[in-house]
Scaffold this motif. Structure first.
Motif, PDB file in Angstrom:
ATOM      1  N   PRO A  47       0.810  -1.223   0.000  1.00  0.00           N
ATOM      2  CA  PRO A  47       0.000   0.000   0.000  1.00  0.00           C
ATOM      3  C   PRO A  47       0.847   1.279   0.000  1.00  0.00           C
ATOM      4  N   GLN A  48       1.980   1.258   0.702  1.00  0.00           N
ATOM      5  CA  GLN A  48       2.870   2.424   0.666  1.00  0.00           C
ATOM      6  C   GLN A  48       3.464   2.614  -0.729  1.00  0.00           C
ATOM      7  N   LEU A  49       3.790   1.511  -1.390  1.00  0.00           N
ATOM      8  CA  LEU A  49       4.307   1.613  -2.750  1.00  0.00           C
ATOM      9  C   LEU A  49       3.259   2.214  -3.680  1.00  0.00           C
ATOM     10  N   ILE A  50       2.012   1.839  -3.499  1.00  0.00           N
ATOM     11  CA  ILE A  50       0.933   2.406  -4.319  1.00  0.00           C
ATOM     12  C   ILE A  50       0.848   3.912  -4.113  1.00  0.00           C
ATOM     13  N   GLU A  51       0.980   4.362  -2.869  1.00  0.00           N
ATOM     14  CA  GLU A  51       0.981   5.807  -2.597  1.00  0.00           C
ATOM     15  C   GLU A  51       2.120   6.505  -3.330  1.00  0.00           C
ATOM     16  N   LEU A  52       3.303   5.891  -3.300  1.00  0.00           N
ATOM     17  CA  LEU A  52       4.464   6.475  -3.974  1.00  0.00           C
ATOM     18  C   LEU A  52       4.226   6.557  -5.479  1.00  0.00           C
ATOM     19  N   ILE A  53       3.679   5.498  -6.048  1.00  0.00           N
ATOM     20  CA  ILE A  53       3.418   5.474  -7.488  1.00  0.00           C
ATOM     21  C   ILE A  53       2.409   6.550  -7.864  1.00  0.00           C
ATOM     22  N   ASP A  54       1.388   6.706  -7.058  1.00  0.00           N
ATOM     23  CA  ASP A  54       0.377   7.722  -7.361  1.00  0.00           C
ATOM     24  C   ASP A  54       0.928   9.134  -7.236  1.00  0.00           C
ATOM     25  N   ALA A  55       1.950   9.293  -6.373  1.00  0.00           N
ATOM     26  CA  ALA A  55       2.574  10.615  -6.242  1.00  0.00           C
ATOM     27  C   ALA A  55       3.456  10.943  -7.450  1.00  0.00           C
ATOM     28  N   ASN A  56       3.992   9.909  -8.119  1.00  0.00           N
ATOM     29  CA  ASN A  56       4.856  10.095  -9.285  1.00  0.00           C
ATOM     30  C   ASN A  56       4.400   9.152 -10.403  1.00  0.00           C
ATOM     31  N   PRO A  57       3.244   9.395 -10.981  1.00  0.00           N
ATOM     32  CA  PRO A  57       2.658   8.426 -11.915  1.00  0.00           C
ATOM     33  C   PRO A  57       3.375   8.306 -13.252  1.00  0.00           C
ATOM     34  N   HIS A  58       4.350   9.170 -13.499  1.00  0.00           N
ATOM     35  CA  HIS A  58       5.034   9.122 -14.789  1.00  0.00           C
ATOM     36  C   HIS A  58       6.359   8.360 -14.715  1.00  0.00           C
ATOM     37  N   THR A  59       6.689   7.814 -13.549  1.00  0.00           N
ATOM     38  CA  THR A  59       7.906   7.025 -13.406  1.00  0.00           C
ATOM     39  C   THR A  59       7.591   5.557 -13.617  1.00  0.00           C
ATOM     40  N   PRO A  60       8.209   4.891 -14.585  1.00  0.00           N
ATOM     41  CA  PRO A  60       7.997   3.450 -14.754  1.00  0.00           C
ATOM     42  C   PRO A  60       8.489   2.693 -13.516  1.00  0.00           C
ATOM     43  N   VAL A  61       7.669   1.786 -13.024  1.00  0.00           N
ATOM     44  CA  VAL A  61       7.983   1.004 -11.824  1.00  0.00           C
ATOM     45  C   VAL A  61       7.950  -0.474 -12.176  1.00  0.00           C
ATOM     46  N   VAL A  62       8.991  -1.197 -11.770  1.00  0.00           N
ATOM     47  CA  VAL A  62       9.061  -2.641 -11.971  1.00  0.00           C
ATOM     48  C   VAL A  62       9.003  -3.295 -10.596  1.00  0.00           C
ATOM     49  N   LEU A  63       7.922  -3.992 -10.329  1.00  0.00           N
ATOM     50  CA  LEU A  63       7.727  -4.660  -9.040  1.00  0.00           C
ATOM     51  C   LEU A  63       8.543  -5.939  -9.016  1.00  0.00           C
ATOM     52  N   ASN A  64       9.457  -6.034  -8.068  1.00  0.00           N
ATOM     53  CA  ASN A  64      10.334  -7.200  -7.971  1.00  0.00           C
ATOM     54  C   ASN A  64       9.667  -8.359  -7.240  1.00  0.00           C
ATOM     55  N   HIS A  65      10.016  -9.557  -7.663  1.00  0.00           N
ATOM     56  CA  HIS A  65       9.778 -10.784  -6.899  1.00  0.00           C
ATOM     57  C   HIS A  65       8.323 -10.977  -6.478  1.00  0.00           C
ATOM     58  N   LEU A  66       7.403 -10.787  -7.443  1.00  0.00           N
ATOM     59  CA  LEU A  66       5.984 -11.058  -7.178  1.00  0.00           C
ATOM     60  C   LEU A  66       5.426 -10.237  -6.018  1.00  0.00           C
ATOM     61  N   GLY A  67       6.037  -9.096  -5.758  1.00  0.00           N
ATOM     62  CA  GLY A  67       5.525  -8.232  -4.697  1.00  0.00           C
ATOM     63  C   GLY A  67       5.911  -8.642  -3.296  1.00  0.00           C
ATOM     64  N   GLY A  68       6.901  -9.548  -3.162  1.00  0.00           N
ATOM     65  CA  GLY A  68       7.462  -9.844  -1.842  1.00  0.00           C
ATOM     66  C   GLY A  68       6.522 -10.527  -0.870  1.00  0.00           C
ATOM     67  N   ARG A  69       5.716 -11.466  -1.359  1.00  0.00           N
ATOM     68  CA  ARG A  69       4.827 -12.194  -0.430  1.00  0.00           C
ATOM     69  C   ARG A  69       5.658 -12.992   0.558  1.00  0.00           C
ATOM     70  N   ALA A  70       5.475 -12.701   1.847  1.00  0.00           N
ATOM     71  CA  ALA A  70       6.243 -13.360   2.910  1.00  0.00           C
ATOM     72  C   ALA A  70       5.467 -14.529   3.493  1.00  0.00           C
ATOM     73  N   GLY A  71       6.186 -15.615   3.796  1.00  0.00           N
ATOM     74  CA  GLY A  71       5.559 -16.780   4.408  1.00  0.00           C
ATOM     75  C   GLY A  71       6.285 -17.262   5.639  1.00  0.00           C
ATOM     76  N   LEU A  72       7.165 -16.422   6.176  1.00  0.00           N
ATOM     77  CA  LEU A  72       7.935 -16.765   7.370  1.00  0.00           C
ATOM     78  C   LEU A  72       7.490 -15.933   8.564  1.00  0.00           C
ATOM     79  N   GLY A  73       8.046 -16.266   9.728  1.00  0.00           N
ATOM     80  CA  GLY A  73       7.810 -15.461  10.922  1.00  0.00           C
ATOM     81  C   GLY A  73       6.333 -15.287  11.213  1.00  0.00           C
ATOM     82  N   PRO A  74       5.872 -14.047  11.364  1.00  0.00           N
ATOM     83  CA  PRO A  74       4.473 -13.808  11.724  1.00  0.00           C
ATOM     84  C   PRO A  74       3.490 -14.188  10.615  1.00  0.00           C
TER      85      PRO A  74
END
Length: 357
Positions: free
Chosen positions: A197-224
């Protein structure tokens, strides 16, 4: 610590070659052109991954035509203004790319695109550093990755130099990020799924910058996040769907071979088969493809980090299994076309190599 515990454990550099050698498979669809849009190069006390090592992986049967280097804090300058130390990494990789482009090492073009690192918290001054990177590799420098992956759990947050909490909300960072689009550069985003959600805010603040989301968006399956698969999937998927609504965002399909995903492949007696990996990773990969479409999605190796889980041959066999239901044009995008467009690479890299006489 035995080898099973070392595979993929922080700092993610241990490769159990003897274990990987226990699994071999014939190459699927060997003529399909591949552009690998995410790998690293480094020479570290406990692991080396330079041109000979990556070529050994690239030349294991798949038809890899070119690659994109992703920053890993490698070969920073030891002298001079510390704000420009990161330029050393671009110089280092551009040298390896020039070696590869000579053709002496075969037809593959290693590091045809370079994603460097510039500290965006420098704010407006980041432009000076970005321009220095562009000057050192004018034909290959395509953008930067300033990793923001942070989590309160030490099991999840395993970077050697973890970023500060809420980096994406930092005003200076946002000022530096705003420079990228103006210079025609892209931003590779590496975050954990609760940060999307924070990344979405950043993208909306700078919508003309191409963004490449790494590693399927970092879905975590460890710890909590362990034992909460359905809940985590729902939260992650909602963010993926929201990101896909932003036309300036593309997604890399990979990086799921890290322990972060919560799979147990690293600790098995035998390395996983491509069938096993495709079954385990399928829900995440197909969710991203359905959201973004094949024209904005690209398979990635994340080597040598994901080599802790499987070999290069098995990895790309996995991706070919996951793409088996798509059309020829869709496969062309997933394996090469999307990477070529996202990183403004020579279009011929998406085509088969010319036959030798």
């Amino acid at each position: 610590m035995n080898n099973a515990k070392r595979r993929g454990a922080p700092p993610h550099h241990f490769i159990d070659d003897a274990w990987l050698a226990l699994r071999d498979e014939p190459v699927l669809d060997p003529e399909r052109p591949i552009v690998d849009p995410h790998h690293h190069l480094w020479d570290r006390p406990h692991h080396r991954y330079l041109l000979p090592e990556i070529l050994a992986d690239l030349n294991t049967g798949h038809h890899v035509r070119g690659t994109v280097f992703a920053e890993c804090s490698s070969m920073y300058r030891a002298d001079g203004d510390p704000r420009f130390a990161c330029v050393g990494e671009v110089e280092f990789v551009n040298g390896i790319a020039a070696m590869s482009a000579s053709g002496v090492y075969g037809p593959v073009r290693v590091a045809a695109g370079i994603v460097g690192k510039v500290d965006l918290t420098l704010g407006a001054f980041a432009e000076d550093v970005l321009r220095a990177c562009m000057e050192r590799a004018p034909d290959r420098f395509r953008g930067i990755r300033h990793m923001a992956a942070w989590d309160a759990s030490p099991e999840v947050s395993t970077l050697l130099r973890p970023p500060p909490h809420d980096l994406l909300l930092n005003p200076a960072f946002r000022e530096g990020h705003s420079v990228l689009g103006r210079l025609g550069l892209s931003f590779d985003a590496w975050v954990y799924h609760p940060q999307l959600p924070q990344l979405i805010e950043l993208i909306d603040a700078n919508p003309h910058t191409p963004v490449v989301l790494n590693h399927l968006g970092g879905r975590a399956g460890l710890g909590p996040y362990a034992g909460r698969q359905d809940e985590v999937f729902k939260q992650w998927k909602a963010s993926i769907l929201a990101l896909a609504e932003r036309p300036n965002v593309t997604v890399k399909l990979g990086g799921i071979g890290m322990r972060l995903g919560g799979f147990d492949f690293h600790e098995r007696d035998l390395p996983p088969t491509s069938e096993e990996l495709a079954e385990a990773w399928g829900p995440y990969v197909h969710t991203c493809i359905e959201a973004f479409g094949t024209s904005r999605a690209m398979f990635e190796s994340n080597f040598p980090v994901d080599k802790s889980c499987c070999s290069y041959r098995v990895l790309w066999n996995t991706f070919k299994r996951l793409a088996s239901g798509f059309s020829e044009s869709e496969k062309a995008d997933l394996f090469a076309g999307s990477a070529v467009r996202s990183y403004r690479l020579p279009p011929e890299l998406a085509q088969p190599a010319p036959r030798q006489p």
